[in-house]
Design a protein around this motif. Structure first.
Motif, PDB file in Angstrom:
ATOM      1  N   ASP A 261      -1.229  -0.084  -7.648  1.00  0.00           N
ATOM      2  CA  ASP A 261      -2.127  -0.525  -8.714  1.00  0.00           C
ATOM      3  C   ASP A 261      -1.343  -0.947  -9.953  1.00  0.00           C
ATOM      4  OD1 ASP A 261      -4.365  -0.040  -7.159  1.00  0.00           O
ATOM      5  OD2 ASP A 261      -4.570   2.028  -7.882  1.00  0.00           O
ATOM      6  N   ALA A 262      -0.273  -0.253 -10.248  1.00  0.00           N
ATOM      7  CA  ALA A 262       0.559  -0.604 -11.393  1.00  0.00           C
ATOM      8  C   ALA A 262       1.239  -1.956 -11.184  1.00  0.00           C
ATOM      9  CB  ALA A 262       1.604   0.477 -11.643  1.00  0.00           C
ATOM     10  N   VAL A 263       1.679  -2.202  -9.967  1.00  0.00           N
ATOM     11  CA  VAL A 263       2.306  -3.495  -9.673  1.00  0.00           C
ATOM     12  C   VAL A 263       1.268  -4.605  -9.771  1.00  0.00           C
ATOM     13  CG1 VAL A 263       3.503  -4.847  -7.920  1.00  0.00           C
ATOM     14  CG2 VAL A 263       4.134  -2.475  -8.292  1.00  0.00           C
ATOM     15  N   GLN A 264       0.041  -4.350  -9.291  1.00  0.00           N
ATOM     16  CA  GLN A 264      -1.026  -5.348  -9.421  1.00  0.00           C
ATOM     17  C   GLN A 264      -1.310  -5.637 -10.890  1.00  0.00           C
ATOM     18  OE1 GLN A 264      -2.713  -7.431  -7.251  1.00  0.00           O
ATOM     19  NE2 GLN A 264      -3.289  -8.262  -9.240  1.00  0.00           N
ATOM     20  N   LEU A 265      -1.288  -4.625 -11.724  1.00  0.00           N
ATOM     21  CA  LEU A 265      -1.485  -4.824 -13.157  1.00  0.00           C
ATOM     22  C   LEU A 265      -0.370  -5.694 -13.739  1.00  0.00           C
ATOM     23  CD1 LEU A 265      -3.128  -4.136 -15.706  1.00  0.00           C
ATOM     24  CD2 LEU A 265      -1.688  -2.106 -15.945  1.00  0.00           C
ATOM     25  N   LEU A 266       0.850  -5.457 -13.315  1.00  0.00           N
ATOM     26  CA  LEU A 266       1.972  -6.284 -13.755  1.00  0.00           C
ATOM     27  C   LEU A 266       1.790  -7.728 -13.296  1.00  0.00           C
ATOM     28  CD1 LEU A 266       4.815  -6.516 -15.020  1.00  0.00           C
ATOM     29  CD2 LEU A 266       5.718  -5.960 -12.765  1.00  0.00           C
ATOM     30  N   TYR A 267       1.370  -7.913 -12.061  1.00  0.00           N
ATOM     31  CA  TYR A 267       1.092  -9.258 -11.548  1.00  0.00           C
ATOM     32  C   TYR A 267       0.036  -9.949 -12.417  1.00  0.00           C
ATOM     33  CZ  TYR A 267       3.513  -9.579  -7.032  1.00  0.00           C
ATOM     34  OH  TYR A 267       4.450  -9.717  -6.047  1.00  0.00           O
ATOM     35  N   THR A 268      -1.015  -9.233 -12.761  1.00  0.00           N
ATOM     36  CA  THR A 268      -2.096  -9.803 -13.565  1.00  0.00           C
ATOM     37  C   THR A 268      -1.600 -10.166 -14.954  1.00  0.00           C
ATOM     38  OG1 THR A 268      -3.702  -8.476 -12.342  1.00  0.00           O
ATOM     39  CG2 THR A 268      -4.421  -9.387 -14.447  1.00  0.00           C
ATOM     40  N   GLN A 269      -0.833  -9.300 -15.565  1.00  0.00           N
ATOM     41  CA  GLN A 269      -0.333  -9.551 -16.922  1.00  0.00           C
ATOM     42  C   GLN A 269       0.632 -10.725 -16.971  1.00  0.00           C
ATOM     43  OE1 GLN A 269       1.333  -5.776 -18.008  1.00  0.00           O
ATOM     44  NE2 GLN A 269      -0.596  -5.015 -18.860  1.00  0.00           N
ATOM     45  N   GLN A 270       1.403 -10.909 -15.921  1.00  0.00           N
ATOM     46  CA  GLN A 270       2.406 -11.970 -15.908  1.00  0.00           C
ATOM     47  C   GLN A 270       1.943 -13.221 -15.151  1.00  0.00           C
ATOM     48  OE1 GLN A 270       5.054 -11.778 -17.756  1.00  0.00           O
ATOM     49  NE2 GLN A 270       4.601  -9.668 -18.341  1.00  0.00           N
ATOM     50  N   ASN A 271       0.674 -13.248 -14.753  1.00  0.00           N
ATOM     51  CA  ASN A 271       0.100 -14.387 -14.018  1.00  0.00           C
ATOM     52  C   ASN A 271       0.893 -14.712 -12.759  1.00  0.00           C
ATOM     53  OD1 ASN A 271      -1.983 -14.786 -15.895  1.00  0.00           O
ATOM     54  ND2 ASN A 271      -0.566 -15.902 -17.231  1.00  0.00           N
ATOM     55  N   LEU A 272       1.184 -13.693 -11.980  1.00  0.00           N
ATOM     56  CA  LEU A 272       1.936 -13.867 -10.745  1.00  0.00           C
ATOM     57  C   LEU A 272       1.045 -13.978  -9.515  1.00  0.00           C
ATOM     58  CD1 LEU A 272       4.806 -11.296 -11.397  1.00  0.00           C
ATOM     59  CD2 LEU A 272       4.885 -13.787 -11.642  1.00  0.00           C
ATOM     60  N   GLY A 273      -0.247 -13.861  -9.687  1.00  0.00           N
ATOM     61  CA  GLY A 273      -1.166 -13.941  -8.554  1.00  0.00           C
ATOM     62  C   GLY A 273      -1.653 -12.563  -8.146  1.00  0.00           C
ATOM     63  N   THR A 274      -1.897 -12.407  -6.865  1.00  0.00           N
ATOM     64  CA  THR A 274      -2.389 -11.150  -6.321  1.00  0.00           C
ATOM     65  C   THR A 274      -1.261 -10.441  -5.594  1.00  0.00           C
ATOM     66  OG1 THR A 274      -4.580 -12.107  -6.039  1.00  0.00           O
ATOM     67  CG2 THR A 274      -4.115 -10.097  -4.816  1.00  0.00           C
ATOM     68  N   TYR A 275      -1.110  -9.177  -5.874  1.00  0.00           N
ATOM     69  CA  TYR A 275      -0.074  -8.375  -5.229  1.00  0.00           C
ATOM     70  C   TYR A 275      -0.524  -7.975  -3.826  1.00  0.00           C
ATOM     71  CZ  TYR A 275       2.907  -4.368  -4.176  1.00  0.00           C
ATOM     72  OH  TYR A 275       3.769  -3.481  -3.572  1.00  0.00           O
ATOM     73  N   VAL A 276       0.284  -8.333  -2.859  1.00  0.00           N
ATOM     74  CA  VAL A 276       0.059  -7.919  -1.473  1.00  0.00           C
ATOM     75  C   VAL A 276       1.280  -7.103  -1.076  1.00  0.00           C
ATOM     76  CG1 VAL A 276      -0.320  -8.673   0.889  1.00  0.00           C
ATOM     77  CG2 VAL A 276      -1.255 -10.009  -1.011  1.00  0.00           C
ATOM     78  N   PRO A 277       1.122  -5.783  -0.966  1.00  0.00           N
ATOM     79  CA  PRO A 277       2.287  -4.963  -0.634  1.00  0.00           C
ATOM     80  C   PRO A 277       2.808  -5.265   0.763  1.00  0.00           C
ATOM     81  CG  PRO A 277       0.314  -3.595  -0.902  1.00  0.00           C
ATOM     82  CD  PRO A 277      -0.078  -5.001  -1.151  1.00  0.00           C
ATOM     83  N   ALA A 278       4.114  -5.199   0.898  1.00  0.00           N
ATOM     84  CA  ALA A 278       4.731  -5.373   2.210  1.00  0.00           C
ATOM     85  C   ALA A 278       4.305  -4.217   3.119  1.00  0.00           C
ATOM     86  CB  ALA A 278       6.249  -5.411   2.069  1.00  0.00           C
ATOM     87  N   ALA A 279       4.439  -4.432   4.399  1.00  0.00           N
ATOM     88  CA  ALA A 279       4.028  -3.405   5.367  1.00  0.00           C
ATOM     89  C   ALA A 279       4.825  -2.114   5.199  1.00  0.00           C
ATOM     90  CB  ALA A 279       4.178  -3.946   6.777  1.00  0.00           C
ATOM     91  N   SER A 280       6.021  -2.215   4.658  1.00  0.00           N
ATOM     92  CA  SER A 280       6.869  -1.031   4.523  1.00  0.00           C
ATOM     93  C   SER A 280       6.557  -0.192   3.284  1.00  0.00           C
ATOM     94  CB  SER A 280       8.337  -1.456   4.474  1.00  0.00           C
ATOM     95  OG  SER A 280       8.572  -2.244   3.314  1.00  0.00           O
ATOM     96  N   VAL A 281       5.761  -0.704   2.365  1.00  0.00           N
ATOM     97  CA  VAL A 281       5.523  -0.006   1.102  1.00  0.00           C
ATOM     98  C   VAL A 281       4.744   1.286   1.314  1.00  0.00           C
ATOM     99  CG1 VAL A 281       4.343  -0.157  -1.128  1.00  0.00           C
ATOM    100  CG2 VAL A 281       5.731  -2.054  -0.324  1.00  0.00           C
ATOM    101  N   GLU A 282       3.657   1.232   2.076  1.00  0.00           N
ATOM    102  CA  GLU A 282       2.844   2.436   2.262  1.00  0.00           C
ATOM    103  C   GLU A 282       3.614   3.577   2.931  1.00  0.00           C
ATOM    104  OE1 GLU A 282      -1.283   3.829   4.402  1.00  0.00           O
ATOM    105  OE2 GLU A 282      -1.006   1.725   3.912  1.00  0.00           O
ATOM    106  N   PRO A 283       4.358   3.311   4.027  1.00  0.00           N
ATOM    107  CA  PRO A 283       5.145   4.419   4.599  1.00  0.00           C
ATOM    108  C   PRO A 283       6.224   4.948   3.655  1.00  0.00           C
ATOM    109  CG  PRO A 283       4.978   2.614   6.171  1.00  0.00           C
ATOM    110  CD  PRO A 283       4.400   2.132   4.888  1.00  0.00           C
ATOM    111  N   VAL A 284       6.842   4.079   2.887  1.00  0.00           N
ATOM    112  CA  VAL A 284       7.880   4.517   1.947  1.00  0.00           C
ATOM    113  C   VAL A 284       7.277   5.416   0.881  1.00  0.00           C
ATOM    114  CG1 VAL A 284       9.408   3.694   0.107  1.00  0.00           C
ATOM    115  CG2 VAL A 284       9.463   2.596   2.335  1.00  0.00           C
ATOM    116  N   LEU A 285       6.107   5.044   0.371  1.00  0.00           N
ATOM    117  CA  LEU A 285       5.454   5.867  -0.646  1.00  0.00           C
ATOM    118  C   LEU A 285       4.996   7.203  -0.067  1.00  0.00           C
ATOM    119  CD1 LEU A 285       3.389   3.202  -2.607  1.00  0.00           C
ATOM    120  CD2 LEU A 285       5.613   4.172  -3.178  1.00  0.00           C
TER     121      LEU A 285
END
Length: 113
Positions: free
Chosen positions: A25-49
């Motif tokens: 959610d924090a990365v999505q907020l950063l994407y929104t603030q910097q107009n980078l589009g929509t954050y789609v986490p890589a498949a490896s992000v959830e297992p790493v977290l």
């Protein structure tokens, strides 16, 4: 002193796990603030977290176990929670770095001059 540090460590481990849960959610907020589009986490992000959250819990459990064992034996143990906090902090930064480095959009954004 050891018990106070263990209680603070439990609070810290809980906070670290909640930070890992909120990272997408924090990365999505950063994407929104910097107009980078929509954050789609890589498949490896959830297992790493998930591994990071488990690591936080295991670090605290190991710290508490060693501390109590030393206290029962009549030895000083205040340094064990301090070492556990350092290990927990390093693990938190490593897991967050791995999760964030899997996003090419962020890497491209931060590599621009």
């Amino acid at each position: 002193m050891t018990l106070v540090l263990l209680i603070l460590g439990l609070l810290g481990a809980t906070f670290a796990a909640s930070v890992l849960v909120a990272l997408p959610d924090a990365v999505q907020l950063l994407y929104t603030q910097q107009n980078l589009g929509t954050y789609v986490p890589a498949a490896s992000v959830e297992p790493v977290l998930t591994i990071g959250m488990v690591l936080q819990g295991l670090t605290w459990l190991a710290t508490a176990g060693v501390s109590v064992w030393l206290l029962v034996r009549g030895r000083r143990a205040f340094y064990v929670p301090v070492i556990g906090a350092a290990v927990s902090l390093v693990a938190l930064f490593v897991v967050m770095s791995i999760a964030l480095s899997s996003d090419p959009t962020l890497l491209d954004f931060y590599s621009r001059p």
